[in-house]
Design a protein around this motif. Structure first.
Motif, short mmCIF file in Angstrom:
data_model
loop_
_atom_site.label_atom_id
_atom_site.label_comp_id
_atom_site.label_asym_id
_atom_site.label_seq_id
_atom_site.Cartn_x
_atom_site.Cartn_y
_atom_site.Cartn_z
N ASP A 139 0.83 -1.20 0.00
CA ASP A 139 0.00 0.00 0.00
C ASP A 139 0.86 1.26 0.00
N ASN A 140 2.09 1.15 -0.48
CA ASN A 140 3.02 2.27 -0.44
C ASN A 140 2.76 3.36 -1.48
N ARG B 64 0.41 -8.27 2.89
CA ARG B 64 0.76 -6.91 2.50
C ARG B 64 2.01 -6.46 3.26
N ASN C 30 0.11 5.64 -3.21
CA ASN C 30 -1.19 6.28 -3.34
C ASN C 30 -2.33 5.43 -2.76
N HIS C 31 -2.02 4.64 -1.75
CA HIS C 31 -3.01 3.79 -1.06
C HIS C 31 -3.82 2.94 -2.04
N GLN C 32 -3.10 2.31 -2.97
CA GLN C 32 -3.78 1.51 -3.99
C GLN C 32 -3.94 0.04 -3.59
N GLU C 33 -3.55 -0.28 -2.36
CA GLU C 33 -3.84 -1.62 -1.83
C GLU C 33 -4.53 -1.48 -0.49
N PRO C 34 -5.85 -1.22 -0.52
CA PRO C 34 -6.60 -1.05 0.73
C PRO C 34 -6.94 -2.37 1.41
N HIS D 186 5.59 -3.45 3.26
CA HIS D 186 6.17 -2.19 2.79
C HIS D 186 7.32 -2.50 1.84
#
Length: 163
Positions: free
Chosen positions: A65-66, A95, A68-72, A97
């Motif tokens: 999710d690093n 998930r 643009n928060h595209q893995e909520p 980093h």
């Protein structure tokens, strides 16, 4: 010099998976996300995996999710998205980093020449790819816009599989 075999990843069930279990395999390590313009690459990655898996090839996906928060998604929702919606059969880990202050040690190794001995290339976005030889060494990388169906990627994989 370290290899990726010195690292581990967390599976969805919370168990540690040693990357040493992939010894003598050619690997493509990819940071992924479910809400990215490149998410459509999942289908191509699965085709790539099916084409080469019986020859000693594995894809290891690391949702992140690093960017643009595209893995909520997390946990069972993320696993369901990957396994059922995208029909992924290659390993997908919890998930993690891939950049920044809390970067996973594996991605720190993959991203820094002083650690991997080959490249300085941290992921700039989702679906950045690292190609690993059978010795666990980083040998190449591909930016997100290099899709899994490109001839260049296939040639590199085939070369490593035949070494």
């Amino acid at each position: 010099m370290q290899s990726i075999y010195n690292f581990h990843a967390l599976e969805f069930n919370g168990e540690k998976k040693s990357l040493g279990d992939y010894h003598d395999k050619v690997l493509l390590i990819v940071n992924t996300a479910s809400k990215c313009m490149f998410t459509k690459q999942y289908k191509g990655l699965e085709k790539l995996y099916q084409k080469y898996k019986d020859k000693g090839f594995e894809i290891l996906a690391f949702p992140s999710d690093n960017f643009n928060h595209q893995e909520p998604l997390t946990g069972i929702r993320l696993e369901t998205f990957c396994r059922l919606q995208q029909q992924i059969t290659f390993p997908v880990f919890k998930r993690t980093h891939v950049v920044g202050e809390y970067v996973d040690p594996l991605f720190k190794y993959l991203s820094h020449k002083e650690l991997n001995g080959k490249f300085d290339c941290r992921p700039l976005w989702n679906f950045h790819k690292y190609l690993i030889n059978r010795k666990g060494e980083v040998v190449d990388y591909f930016y997100p816009f290099t899709g899994p169906n490109t001839a260049r990627l296939h040639r590199k994989i085939e070369t490593l599989l035949n070494e």
